[in-house]
Motif scaffolding. Structure first.
Motif, PDB file in Angstrom:
ATOM      1  N   ARG A  90      -2.487   4.347  15.888  1.00  0.00           N
ATOM      2  CA  ARG A  90      -2.871   5.404  14.954  1.00  0.00           C
ATOM      3  C   ARG A  90      -1.684   5.840  14.096  1.00  0.00           C
ATOM      4  O   ARG A  90      -1.811   6.050  12.907  1.00  0.00           O
ATOM      5  N   SER A  91      -0.483   5.928  14.726  1.00  0.00           N
ATOM      6  CA  SER A  91       0.707   6.307  13.960  1.00  0.00           C
ATOM      7  C   SER A  91       1.033   5.247  12.920  1.00  0.00           C
ATOM      8  O   SER A  91       1.371   5.564  11.776  1.00  0.00           O
ATOM      9  N   ILE A  92       0.933   3.999  13.324  1.00  0.00           N
ATOM     10  CA  ILE A  92       1.209   2.913  12.381  1.00  0.00           C
ATOM     11  C   ILE A  92       0.216   2.966  11.236  1.00  0.00           C
ATOM     12  O   ILE A  92       0.573   2.829  10.063  1.00  0.00           O
ATOM     13  N   ALA A  93      -1.043   3.203  11.571  1.00  0.00           N
ATOM     14  CA  ALA A  93      -2.067   3.272  10.523  1.00  0.00           C
ATOM     15  C   ALA A  93      -1.772   4.418   9.574  1.00  0.00           C
ATOM     16  O   ALA A  93      -1.946   4.304   8.353  1.00  0.00           O
ATOM     17  N   ARG A  94      -1.306   5.546  10.120  1.00  0.00           N
ATOM     18  CA  ARG A  94      -0.993   6.691   9.252  1.00  0.00           C
ATOM     19  C   ARG A  94       0.183   6.369   8.344  1.00  0.00           C
ATOM     20  O   ARG A  94       0.214   6.742   7.172  1.00  0.00           O
ATOM     21  N   LEU A  95       1.167   5.651   8.872  1.00  0.00           N
ATOM     22  CA  LEU A  95       2.307   5.262   8.043  1.00  0.00           C
ATOM     23  C   LEU A  95       1.846   4.358   6.902  1.00  0.00           C
ATOM     24  O   LEU A  95       2.191   4.563   5.730  1.00  0.00           O
ATOM     25  N   PHE A  96       1.037   3.341   7.243  1.00  0.00           N
ATOM     26  CA  PHE A  96       0.552   2.423   6.208  1.00  0.00           C
ATOM     27  C   PHE A  96      -0.290   3.180   5.184  1.00  0.00           C
ATOM     28  O   PHE A  96      -0.238   2.892   3.987  1.00  0.00           O
ATOM     29  N   THR A  97      -1.070   4.151   5.666  1.00  0.00           N
ATOM     30  CA  THR A  97      -1.885   4.946   4.754  1.00  0.00           C
ATOM     31  C   THR A  97      -0.990   5.617   3.719  1.00  0.00           C
ATOM     32  O   THR A  97      -1.266   5.574   2.513  1.00  0.00           O
ATOM     33  N   GLU A  98       0.097   6.233   4.177  1.00  0.00           N
ATOM     34  CA  GLU A  98       1.003   6.910   3.254  1.00  0.00           C
ATOM     35  C   GLU A  98       1.628   5.935   2.276  1.00  0.00           C
ATOM     36  O   GLU A  98       1.733   6.196   1.078  1.00  0.00           O
ATOM     37  N   LEU A  99       2.056   4.788   2.790  1.00  0.00           N
ATOM     38  CA  LEU A  99       2.715   3.812   1.923  1.00  0.00           C
ATOM     39  C   LEU A  99       1.755   3.277   0.862  1.00  0.00           C
ATOM     40  O   LEU A  99       2.108   3.144  -0.306  1.00  0.00           O
ATOM     41  N   ILE A 100       0.523   2.985   1.292  1.00  0.00           N
ATOM     42  CA  ILE A 100      -0.439   2.438   0.338  1.00  0.00           C
ATOM     43  C   ILE A 100      -0.848   3.498  -0.670  1.00  0.00           C
ATOM     44  O   ILE A 100      -1.027   3.216  -1.862  1.00  0.00           O
ATOM     45  N   ARG A 101      -0.945   4.732  -0.210  1.00  0.00           N
ATOM     46  CA  ARG A 101      -1.293   5.821  -1.127  1.00  0.00           C
ATOM     47  C   ARG A 101      -0.211   5.983  -2.189  1.00  0.00           C
ATOM     48  O   ARG A 101      -0.493   6.177  -3.368  1.00  0.00           O
ATOM     49  N   THR A 102       1.050   5.857  -1.771  1.00  0.00           N
ATOM     50  CA  THR A 102       2.170   6.059  -2.699  1.00  0.00           C
ATOM     51  C   THR A 102       2.329   4.898  -3.661  1.00  0.00           C
ATOM     52  O   THR A 102       2.592   5.088  -4.836  1.00  0.00           O
ATOM     53  N   HIS A 103       2.204   3.678  -3.144  1.00  0.00           N
ATOM     54  CA  HIS A 103       2.598   2.535  -3.961  1.00  0.00           C
ATOM     55  C   HIS A 103       1.457   1.745  -4.579  1.00  0.00           C
ATOM     56  O   HIS A 103       1.705   0.854  -5.387  1.00  0.00           O
ATOM     57  N   ASN A 104       0.213   2.043  -4.194  1.00  0.00           N
ATOM     58  CA  ASN A 104      -0.945   1.441  -4.869  1.00  0.00           C
ATOM     59  C   ASN A 104      -0.906  -0.061  -5.084  1.00  0.00           C
ATOM     60  O   ASN A 104      -1.029  -0.527  -6.229  1.00  0.00           O
TER      61      ASN A 104
END
Lengths: 290, 351
Positions: free
Chosen positions: B82-96
């Protein structure tokens, strides 16, 4: 405690399918409908948990047109206590996130503490909806549940879940939680006759989006995917060798239908048993097979 | 190594499969698939969860990756999914990124679903085909209706798209050793997560006698040459050592040594494990057709002319009652030449 099970009505793919006129999807004329097998297993898993918990009820939910009430009656026959249908046009339910949003809204409306669904639908084969519901509700999720191990009162569940390569993991999830169930998570079972009879006349609550406070605009915003084409799977060509004429006709036809077999390296190791074993194991280690 | 926020407008991201150190083959497959669309969608970046895999990152470049993104501090090796998924979520949200490829494994599928739900991004799972249309949208094709048809999905509007791809579908291209890769450190750390996650209590290895044949990575199968149910314990021991399952040919099942659920072949199951060990199996086509997609086939048979040897990668001509104990001893690391079973015929193979 309210245990909710999400049940989907799917096209029965064991019946021959045809493409529709525009070749964008299959033709629904003459399609046979059935309950998604993984969802039915989830219903039975829910009844197992209910029976261990006591003081709980299982509610089967389905999103769809009136004809989808058939799967709710099936769920009642398999032990669900009550059934709720959310009326919606299937055309608006292509995107798993849109469906999950509705299921989460239903879960809040019905005050559920445990939500179960099948791990994957037999028609869309996505496997995402259950996890998306958990994200929407902010609950932990255990995907691909293979077995119920222990119900620890109303505080947590211990479950066996399936991982890759045949491994299993025993996990404990605090409630409220969401589970997605493999079709094999419970042993096969016939519905009881009294329950089946009762399900024929049982009342099914029908809700609309407005009852849940979901606006059509939210649904449109969440529907990010469209099915644009449908095609037959690409066959993998196989070289067919002439079948062994010592086999019976039936076996020869089976051999042709199964396709040919490609020859391989066929390195035969020579030497004493001990040496051969050493060489074989070294070879397997080199190939990272062990 | 450069420290920067990866300025990605567009581009394709590949999420590496979670492993202990070594980069999984599935990750290389995703890189090859991404490379095919790089000319339309932009550079290929690989998101590694474990910096220990950095050592192999040049190889990712050879297969077509342009960049490897690694966490600046700490390893994700012990982080919850879940933590990894949250990290990826943030990265994908930021960098599109335009497109994100996940492996279709228990890790990748769950992370993809979490990211998709968290950001309301379209996700198509188990893709068997990807293409880019004239407008730059990614069309994803996947099996539907029990696999009888393939459905193609397109996004309704321009957003990042997520797909998961099963391993074994993409063939690896020839690596180009001259391609260089750029290592980029990502400054952001794992976001704080107070949401409850399931706790892992125990990891269970596959059980050779109950695990489904089609799930197993290693299958040890017996045929007529096994001789009797009592010799099955040799195969069971080998299967246990290798974390695999027992299977049998029609002969073994008809003789009652194994239940029908263990039958491999035309009338039984078709399997494609990583390793298939055929013991005392002649190799008739109705059995072999069920295992020909296995990655590695090993054959053990007394008869040097048995057809099984033609389709095996490596073969041993010998009595399985002598050979298998030696293999078991060798895997366990004991000195060779110690034979559990006295067959009364000595240790020499007639070759």
């Amino acid at each position: 405690m309210n245990i909710l099970v999400c049940v989907k009505q799917v096209v029965d793919s064991s019946v021959p399918l045809e493409f529709n006129a525009s070749a964008k999807d299959i033709s629904l004329e003459g399609a046979a409908w059935t309950v998604n097998p993984a969802d039915l297993a989830a219903v039975r898993m829910a009844t197992l948990i209910r029976d261990q918990l006591g003081d709980s009820q299982v509610t089967a939910l389905s999103i769809g047109p009136p004809q989808s009430e058939a799967v709710l009656r099936k769920s009642l026959a398999f032990g669900a206590d009550r059934a709720v249908r959310l009326d919606a046009d299937p055309a608006n339910l292509v995107d798993a996130n849109a469906v999950a949003h509705l299921l989460a809204a239903l879960a809040r409306y019905l005050e559920g503490s445990l939500v179960l669904c099948g791990a994957q639908a037999a028609d869309t084969m996505g496997g995402q909806t259950g996890i998306a519901v958990a994200v929407s509700l902010g609950w932990p999720v255990v995907p691909s549940v293979a077995e119920l191990v222990l119900v620890k009162g109303k505080s947590s569940l211990v479950l066996k879940r399936r991982l890759d390569g045949g491994r299993r993991a025993v996990v404990e999830a605090d409630l409220p939680a969401a589970l997605t169930c493999d079709p094999s998570c419970v042993p096969p079972h016939y519905p009881s006759l009294p329950l089946a009879m009762k399900s024929l006349r049982a009342p099914i609550v029908a809700l609309r989006l407005a009852d849940l406070g979901v606006s059509p605009k939210v649904m449109a915003d969440l529907s990010l995917l469209r099915a644009v084409a449908i095609s037959s799977p690409k066959p993998r060509p196989k070289k067919i060798l002439a079948p062994d004429s010592s086999l019976s006709a039936a076996d020869r036809i089976r051999a042709i239908m199964a396709g040919g077999v490609a020859e391989r390296q066929s390195d035969i190791l020579k030497g004493a048993v001990g040496e051969v074993a050493v060489a074989l194991v070294a070879r397997l280690r080199h190939w990272k097979a062990i | 190594m450069t420290q920067e926020s990866p300025a990605g407008c567009g581009g394709i991201w590949v999420i590496a499969e979670r492993t202990d150190g070594e980069i999984a083959e599935a990750t290389f497959e995703l890189v090859c698939e991404a490379r095919k669309m790089a000319s339309r969608l932009g550079p290929v970046s690989v998101l590694l969860t474990d910096p220990a895999g950095c050592g192999s990152s040049p190889k990712l470049g050879h297969y077509g990756a342009d960049r490897v993104l690694v966490m600046a501090q700490g390893s994700l090796a012990t982080a919850s999914l879940r933590s990894i998924a949250r990290l990826f979520t943030e990265l994908i949200r930021t960098h599109n990124p335009d497109l994100v490829l996940f492996p279709s494994t228990s890790f990748g599928a769950e992370v993809a679903a979490i990211v998709s739900a968290s950001l309301s991004l379209p996700l198509v799972t188990n893709c068997v085909g990807l293409s880019v249309d004239d407008e730059g949208r990614v069309l994803a094709t996947k099996p539907a209706y029990g696999g009888k048809v393939c459905r193609t999905y397109a996004p309704s509007r321009r957003t990042s798209q997520l797909v998961t791809i099963r391993s074994g579908l993409v063939r690896l291209d020839r690596p180009d050793a001259s391609r260089r890769i750029e290592l980029v450190e990502i400054a952001c750390g794992i976001p704080d997560d107070t949401a409850p996650v399931p706790r892992l209590l125990e990891m269970l290895k596959p059980d050779p006698f109950t695990l489904d044949l089609t799930e197993a990575q290693v299958v040890v199968a017996g045929g007529r040459g096994v001789g009797g149910r009592e010799n099955l314990r040799l195969l069971e021991e080998l299967a246990n050592l290798l974390g695999g399952v027992i299977g049998g040919t029609r002969v073994a099942v008809d003789a009652g040594w194994l239940p029908f659920s263990r039958q491999i072949g035309q009338t039984g199951k078709s399997i494609s494990p990583q390793l298939y060990i055929a013991c005392g199996i002649s190799g008739a086509v109705h059995h072999v057709a069920g295992v020909q997609d296995s990655k590695l086939i090993v054959a053990i048979n007394k008869d040097r002319n048995a057809p099984i040897f033609k389709i095996a990668d490596v073969g041993v001509v010998g009595d399985l009652r002598e050979v298998i104990p030696e293999i078991i001893a060798e895997i366990k690391g004991r000195p060779p030449g110690i034979n559990h079973l006295d067959t009364g015929r000595g240790n020499r193979l007639a070759v």
